[in-house]
Design an enzyme around this catalytic site. Structure first.
Site: not given
Ligand code: A2P
Length: 339
Positions: A128, A242
């Site tokens: 990710c 994130h």
């Protein structure tokens, strides 16, 4: 015929988003097989208004399955993905188990959808933190090769699964109530704290596994073994999405206006860059969004030669960082592996 789709790890943080992403995108399937551990067998998940009974993952789970989306950890993928392939399914695997296997395409559709056709049964979904950086960097790299990039991550609890998200909430609540909370999932107190990414640290190099993944996966996806990547991965007390501070150096001089123009056209990117309002990418805005938010686009003042740019990005780790990317790959698949 619409494919039969199995989700392995359907009760997990990413598993739930596989279902939501298929629903949102109108992904046509003829049947959903919901798979998890024995602990979840017999419970149900809701898909398009129907309750689907969760089955225990076994070696026989993949009979009649065309596409299997895996997100139940590396060891489950290592054991069951080859079984699924043998049963005739194409696997899109969210774990790191097969990412660096030369026979397994590592795909971000905005970058290398053309690699999907090389698959031999398994296609890997990248890490990710790598996806979040590479979606905006690729169109720049296309126009003016990136020689070197330095990435510092601010990674949310969601990347460590549903139990880690719960630990963040519970430990914050305990903290506010003046109670002691003993960490169960994370290696350190998570509330009002941040720490080195919770993957193993190489005793020789000092790099954690997440950082090593970002370096190796960048080179594989860009098909550029000479790109220099420096990276620091940190877990922050954010539930979902994130962020990353990114500085990159190009082969030719580059201006922030050029980067802004490239970002405005880049697939999967949304520019959020309002200096007057001090409004830039934030996890709270990225959560639930498909795009990688890109902002704080500015000259890197440490490079007087004008070859470097800094920026700040945010992306939903559960969506573009995981489930959405996997569903995008599945959309591009012919239904079955051709023998
Ligand atoms: P379960 O809920 O039955 O334990 P997360 O990434 O959010 O931690 O989720 C992990 C997912 O992997 C869950 O859906 C979990 O199912 C699943 N899982 C964990 N261990 C197994 C196993 N041995 N067999 C099948 N699924 C598993």
């Amino acid at each position: 015929n619409d494919p039969v789709v199995a989700i392995v790890g359907v009760t997990g943080a990413v598993g739930a988003e596989f279902i939501a992403a298929m629903d949102k995108r109108g992904f046509r399937i003829s049947k959903l097989k919901a798979l998890a551990s024995a602990r979840s067998a017999g419970k149900t998940v809701s898909f398009r208004g129907q309750n689907v009974v969760i089955e225990e993952l076994t070696e026989r789970s993949f009979e009649g399955v065309d596409i299997a989306l895996f997100s139940a950890g590396g060891s489950i993928s290592r054991k069951y993905a080859p079984i699924a392939v043998k049963s005739g399914a194409v696997v899109v695997d969210n774990s790191s188990a097969f990412r660096m296997d030369p026979n397994v395409p590592l795909v971000i559709p905005e970058i290398n959808a053309n690699r999907i056709r090389d698959h031999k049964g398994i296609i890997a979904n990248p890490n990710c933190a790598a996806i979040t950086a590479l979606v905006p960097l690729w169109p720049i790299h296309q126009k003016n090769r990136i020689k070197r990039v330095i990435i510092s991550t601010y990674q949310a609890a969601s990347g460590a699964g549903a139990a880690a998200m719960e630990e963040l909430v519970e430990s914050t609540r305990a903290n506010l109530n003046g109670q002691v909370y003993t960490p169960k999932v994370m290696p350190h107190p998570y509330a009002f704290n941040l720490f080195n990414h919770n993957t193993a640290v190489d005793p020789e190099t000092g790099y954690n596994d997440e950082e090593t993944k970002v370096i190796k996966e960048t080179r594989k996806i860009f098909e550029d073994d000479s790109i220099a990547v420096g990276v620091t991965c940190v877990r922050v007390p954010v539930l979902r999405a994130h962020c990353e501070a990114i500085t990159f150096e190009c082969e030719q001089p580059i201006t922030e206006d050029q980067v802004r123009a490239i970002m405005a056209q880049a697939p999967g990117v949304k520019v959020v860059d309002d200096r007057a309002k001090n409004y830039f990418p934030m996890p709270i805005d990225a959560s639930g969004q498909d795009d990688v938010l890109v902002g704080r686009i500015r000259k890197d003042l440490s490079d007087a030669s004008g070859h470097s740019i800094s920026m700040f990005v945010a992306a939903d780790q559960l969506l573009k960082g995981a489930a959405l990317n996997a569903v995008q790959i599945a959309e591009l698949l012919p239904q079955r592996v051709m023998a």
